[in-house]
Design an enzyme around this catalytic site. Sequence first.
Site, mmCIF file in Angstrom:
data_model
loop_
_atom_site.group_PDB
_atom_site.id
_atom_site.type_symbol
_atom_site.label_atom_id
_atom_site.label_comp_id
_atom_site.label_asym_id
_atom_site.label_seq_id
_atom_site.Cartn_x
_atom_site.Cartn_y
_atom_site.Cartn_z
ATOM 1 C CG ASP A 151 4.451 -3.247 -5.854
ATOM 2 O OD1 ASP A 151 4.946 -4.289 -6.312
ATOM 3 O OD2 ASP A 151 5.111 -2.433 -5.178
ATOM 4 N N GLY A 192 3.075 3.379 1.431
ATOM 5 C CA GLY A 192 3.783 3.358 2.712
ATOM 6 C C GLY A 192 4.543 4.644 2.976
ATOM 7 C CE LYS A 246 8.442 7.393 -4.322
ATOM 8 N NZ LYS A 246 8.825 6.847 -5.639
ATOM 9 N N GLY A 263 0.874 -1.169 0.000
ATOM 10 C CA GLY A 263 0.000 0.000 0.000
ATOM 11 C C GLY A 263 0.910 1.216 0.000
ATOM 12 C CG ASP A 282 12.059 6.288 6.960
ATOM 13 O OD1 ASP A 282 11.462 6.128 5.861
ATOM 14 O OD2 ASP A 282 13.257 6.612 7.026
ATOM 15 N N GLY A 283 8.501 5.937 6.125
ATOM 16 C CA GLY A 283 7.557 6.793 5.403
ATOM 17 C C GLY A 283 8.205 7.954 4.675
#
Length: 481
Positions: A252, A92, A113, A90, A125-126
């Site tokens: 993906d 992230g 992003k 997903g 950590d995104g």
Amino acid sequence: MSDDVATTAHFENRYQRELPDTYARVSPTPLKNPRWVAWNSALAHDLNWPHPPDNDLLHAFAGHGLLEGTKPIAQKYAGHQFGAFNPDLGDGRGLLLGEWNDGQGQHWDFHLKGAGKTPFSRFGDGRAVLRSSIREYLGSEALHGLGIPTTRALALVGSDEPVMRERLEHGAMLLRIAKTHIRFGHFEWFAFSGQTGKLEQLLNFCVTHLFTDCSRQPDPAAALFDAVTVRTAHLIAHWMSTGFCHGVMNTDNMSIIGDTFDYGPYAFLDAMQPGFICNHTDTSGRYAYNRQPDVAFWNLQCLAQALAGIADQSALRDSLSRFAKHYNERFLELMGARLGLATVMDEDQSLIRDWMQLASDETVDFHRPLRALAETEASDWATLDDDYVDRDRFRRFRQALAERRQQEPGGQTLALASNPVSILRTHHVQAVIDACEQGDDSLLHSYLAALQSPFDARVEWQRWRQLPPPDYQAQPLSCSS
Ligand code: AMP
Ligand code: MG
């Protein structure tokens, strides 16, 4: 741009309205001390975007507060990574802020992003770092400049927030623009988790907003799959004919509309090495340059499986069986143009194959010899013989091409318009990143300008035409950096 148009442009949130309960609502985590690194004014113009890149916008694109009308979400999807199904994927580290209705008939996903953790971040950590965000910005502008379908970047924001990778780096955010962020993996998620109702909603979303011709077909799912097969085949033909290697063709990372999507460890070939691998975690070479058509086909099979419950299966099989034809036709057309052939006749196929084989046997640069053939009158091609070890073999090739070109009055013009002068090369990208990490963005802007007009041989872009030194070793690149 009339005032009328400008006032009707606004954000919408169609995905979350039409696909409820398929995402997480998440606010961006702000980046400390943001600064503009790049702003894409040409794209802003195309999007009919009214706001100048001022301090307010900088803060919005660094996750401090929300633009009017946006409601950020992290989309849920799944996918096959290196051949294995992973249901836990997903967004992230990216958020869909909203869909910009440009008031000119087109919607654009605004995707931030590097916007921080989401429920799909798993162990990450995104964040995105400046290095990988520069790579994505440059890569997407380079492909766009070459006419290859791709997501783009509206803005790149740097910061002094530390982010740990193999070493300590700086966090950044990239505002990615695409007609959609729907991936093959979205379909796989709904199909393989047994959510047939959601799968149908997703299909409806796609045929209503993205593939409108398919909505009128008796079997919209099969029609969608056929259209995706064609677009994917054409995209890969573009990549192969320009020497582009994506590096992480997991499902993906496959856009449903056939955009080049999710720039990770990608590279353009320098020397013509068919088995070139740009992703250092790809030890088996699954995503090597010359594997890309087969991998795309494999990925389409995954998509077909996901659609099998809602589409006629023999229609899906028929579409798959035409993939190679779509790919070959477009590849030959694009390579033919590079050789100055406006129409590729049956006999030309061997000429094109001969060139690819000769270039790889000699490991010449992928791009430069083709540009040299374009810049030189056919009658002077003998001056190029010394560039080849097997001069006789090149001579036979160029004589056959010269003979064929006699029937192509616009051949040289076509070749000049089909062979870029400026190409994205890994060693130049590294120089740009090194400078930006020291706070100097001037090289980035110069290289961007060259890549945005890749057929234009300006003197000030001379430096970008240099080949890598013979002993150049690219830094290892992996996914998710
Ligand atoms: P990628 O290899 O970039 O296509 O990413 C694969 C998956 O890992 C996606 O679900 C991403 O959202 C997630 N991901 C990659 N990097 C990070 C990160 N730094 N933090 C959180 N999730 C990430
Ligand atoms: Mg990805």
